[in-house]
Design a protein around this motif. Sequence first.
Motif, PDB file in Angstrom:
ATOM      1  N   MET A  19      10.505  17.844 -10.631  1.00 62.96           N
ATOM      2  CA  MET A  19       9.914  17.223 -11.686  1.00 62.96           C
ATOM      3  C   MET A  19       9.179  16.575 -11.350  1.00 62.96           C
ATOM      4  N   LYS A  20       8.608  16.179  -9.698  1.00 64.51           N
ATOM      5  CA  LYS A  20       7.684  15.347  -9.125  1.00 64.51           C
ATOM      6  C   LYS A  20       6.357  16.763  -8.891  1.00 64.51           C
ATOM      7  N   ARG A  22       5.792  19.222 -11.104  1.00 58.46           N
ATOM      8  CA  ARG A  22       5.607  19.719 -12.829  1.00 58.46           C
ATOM      9  C   ARG A  22       4.328  17.553 -13.206  1.00 58.46           C
ATOM     10  N   VAL A  23       4.676  16.919 -12.373  1.00 59.57           N
ATOM     11  CA  VAL A  23       4.190  15.701 -12.853  1.00 59.57           C
ATOM     12  C   VAL A  23       2.371  16.340 -12.347  1.00 59.57           C
ATOM     13  N   VAL A  24       2.651  15.834 -11.345  1.00 58.32           N
ATOM     14  CA  VAL A  24       1.506  16.226 -10.353  1.00 58.32           C
ATOM     15  C   VAL A  24       0.511  16.715 -11.019  1.00 58.32           C
ATOM     16  N   LYS A  26       0.903  18.627 -14.162  1.00 59.93           N
ATOM     17  CA  LYS A  26       0.608  18.093 -15.186  1.00 59.93           C
ATOM     18  C   LYS A  26      -0.905  17.281 -15.452  1.00 59.93           C
ATOM     19  N   CYS A  27      -0.812  16.219 -13.944  1.00 62.65           N
ATOM     20  CA  CYS A  27      -1.880  15.280 -13.717  1.00 62.65           C
ATOM     21  C   CYS A  27      -3.379  15.729 -13.498  1.00 62.65           C
ATOM     22  N   ARG A  28      -2.943  16.696 -12.760  1.00 61.83           N
ATOM     23  CA  ARG A  28      -4.559  17.909 -12.541  1.00 61.83           C
ATOM     24  C   ARG A  28      -4.682  18.434 -13.246  1.00 61.83           C
TER      25      ARG A  28
ATOM     26  N   LEU B  12      -3.159  12.061  -4.849  1.00 57.17           N
ATOM     27  CA  LEU B  12      -1.928  12.174  -6.023  1.00 57.17           C
ATOM     28  C   LEU B  12      -0.522  12.414  -5.795  1.00 57.17           C
ATOM     29  N   GLU B  13      -0.719  13.632  -4.447  1.00 56.56           N
ATOM     30  CA  GLU B  13       0.610  14.367  -3.979  1.00 56.56           C
ATOM     31  C   GLU B  13       1.494  13.425  -2.833  1.00 56.56           C
ATOM     32  N   MET B  16       2.778  10.614  -4.695  1.00 54.60           N
ATOM     33  CA  MET B  16       3.534  10.572  -5.456  1.00 54.60           C
ATOM     34  C   MET B  16       5.358  10.787  -4.355  1.00 54.60           C
ATOM     35  N   GLU B  38      10.147  11.116 -16.834  1.00 55.45           N
ATOM     36  CA  GLU B  38       9.213  12.059 -17.031  1.00 55.45           C
ATOM     37  C   GLU B  38       7.917  11.465 -17.646  1.00 55.45           C
ATOM     38  N   LEU B  41       6.303   8.415 -16.323  1.00 57.36           N
ATOM     39  CA  LEU B  41       5.250   8.572 -15.195  1.00 57.36           C
ATOM     40  C   LEU B  41       4.384   9.399 -15.011  1.00 57.36           C
ATOM     41  N   GLN B  42       3.701  10.412 -16.173  1.00 54.78           N
ATOM     42  CA  GLN B  42       3.056  11.417 -15.787  1.00 54.78           C
ATOM     43  C   GLN B  42       1.709  10.616 -17.062  1.00 54.78           C
ATOM     44  N   PHE B  45       0.454   8.447 -13.232  1.00 56.18           N
ATOM     45  CA  PHE B  45      -0.128   9.059 -12.608  1.00 56.18           C
ATOM     46  C   PHE B  45      -1.312   9.570 -13.348  1.00 56.18           C
ATOM     47  N   ILE B  46      -1.443   9.983 -14.659  1.00 56.75           N
ATOM     48  CA  ILE B  46      -2.891   9.949 -14.912  1.00 56.75           C
ATOM     49  C   ILE B  46      -3.170   8.800 -15.248  1.00 56.75           C
ATOM     50  N   TYR B  49      -5.037   8.440 -11.264  1.00 55.17           N
ATOM     51  CA  TYR B  49      -6.362   9.193 -11.103  1.00 55.17           C
ATOM     52  C   TYR B  49      -7.248   8.777 -11.565  1.00 55.17           C
TER      53      TYR B  49
END
Lengths: 229, 163
Positions: A19-20, A22-24, A26-28, B12-13, B16, B38, B41-42, B45-46, B49
């Motif tokens: 899940m982590k 996936r989030v990273v 999708k964000c990219r 980003l990583e 996370m 999820e 959280l997405q 993070f967007i 960013y």
Amino acid sequence: MGKNLLKEEIKEIEMPLEMKERVVEKCRNAQLDKKESVNMKNTDKTNVESINTGENNTTGKKPHNSRRKWSRIATVATAVALCLGLGSVTALAATGKLEGFFADVTRWDGAVVGETYEQATEEIEVTAYAEEDVLVVEAVLLKANEAPYFVIENWGIGKYSIQDADGEVVAEGSTAALFKATDGKINMEIFVAELEAGSYTLTITEFTGSAKAEQDLPVKGYWECEFRF
Amino acid sequence: MKHTLARPADDLEQVMEAYGNMLFRICLVMLGNGSDAEDALQEVFIKYYSKAPAFTEEEHKKAWLITVASNQCRDMLRYRNKHPLAEDTDIYAYKTDDSKNSGILDALMTLPEKFRLVLVLHYVEEYPVQDIARMIGRTPSAVKMRLQKGRKLLKEAYGKEYM
């Protein structure tokens, strides 16, 4: 007891690794899409500018690919004409100057009859204090120079509720009057003469923005503030 | 220009890794199920960013992320209230040791979201009242009131002492 069971059990919750990732990922991807769309906009802009100024035509003669260029100009002109016909907020959205989440308001048969701005929670600061029989609600527009805020001329409270210290709703509704924004600040009033003395919480979930010759725009978010009456 | 990339991709990583679990716990407790957490959280993070300000210290960054996460969850809950779905909570699916199940999480999930948030920030993430007040944009006295009422409601729902 000295043992914090709540902490013990919640600290055991972990976000799964996939899940982590996936989030990273999708964000990219979202960022790459955004970057590409900006590049495309810039390319289009450069193309139109070069057409207008006759750039790349060093001979001074009519360009060889004039048909293609004129078709580009026609496309841009059509887009501009369409934008102008859609009202100012929609026009801004179409030109990419408008960010945020706008949702369509649809009729029973699916026809779009308006729109709402959905994510204003972090863009408006709200405080409230009681003054005699009136609750003064001060809203500060943190992005007053950005759309949709600069388009809006008059403001009202679309949906509010007042809860007492026990969490019981003692008043709710909307304001009929409209209030002008001055330097990004709006002072709105709610008549609260019927309240008993005590501590209350005001919850606002919607403001209403209006402008001349424009349909009202519900500006939605979630704001809470305490006040004493 | 808002569209420029504000920070290096590898950050980003790191974020996370450092805060993913904590933010996931907050979103999961607020929203009640993993897929919504999820999604929330997405969005966080967007926003991090593309819109995060320059942070003076790591704690500032952490507080900013919590604020954005709780606002995002509130927005999603507001949407869900208008478009309800019959979806059960799956909070136990994300526990590393599911043999320990005292029922305290079930009790917690029966509380309104505003009490769940302050209880988790104070008793799990161990933030003082002042910091929570800043994060969620309320006065310290309002946070104290929520903690007091939240504790009472949780005790009633759980039926016994839990701390």
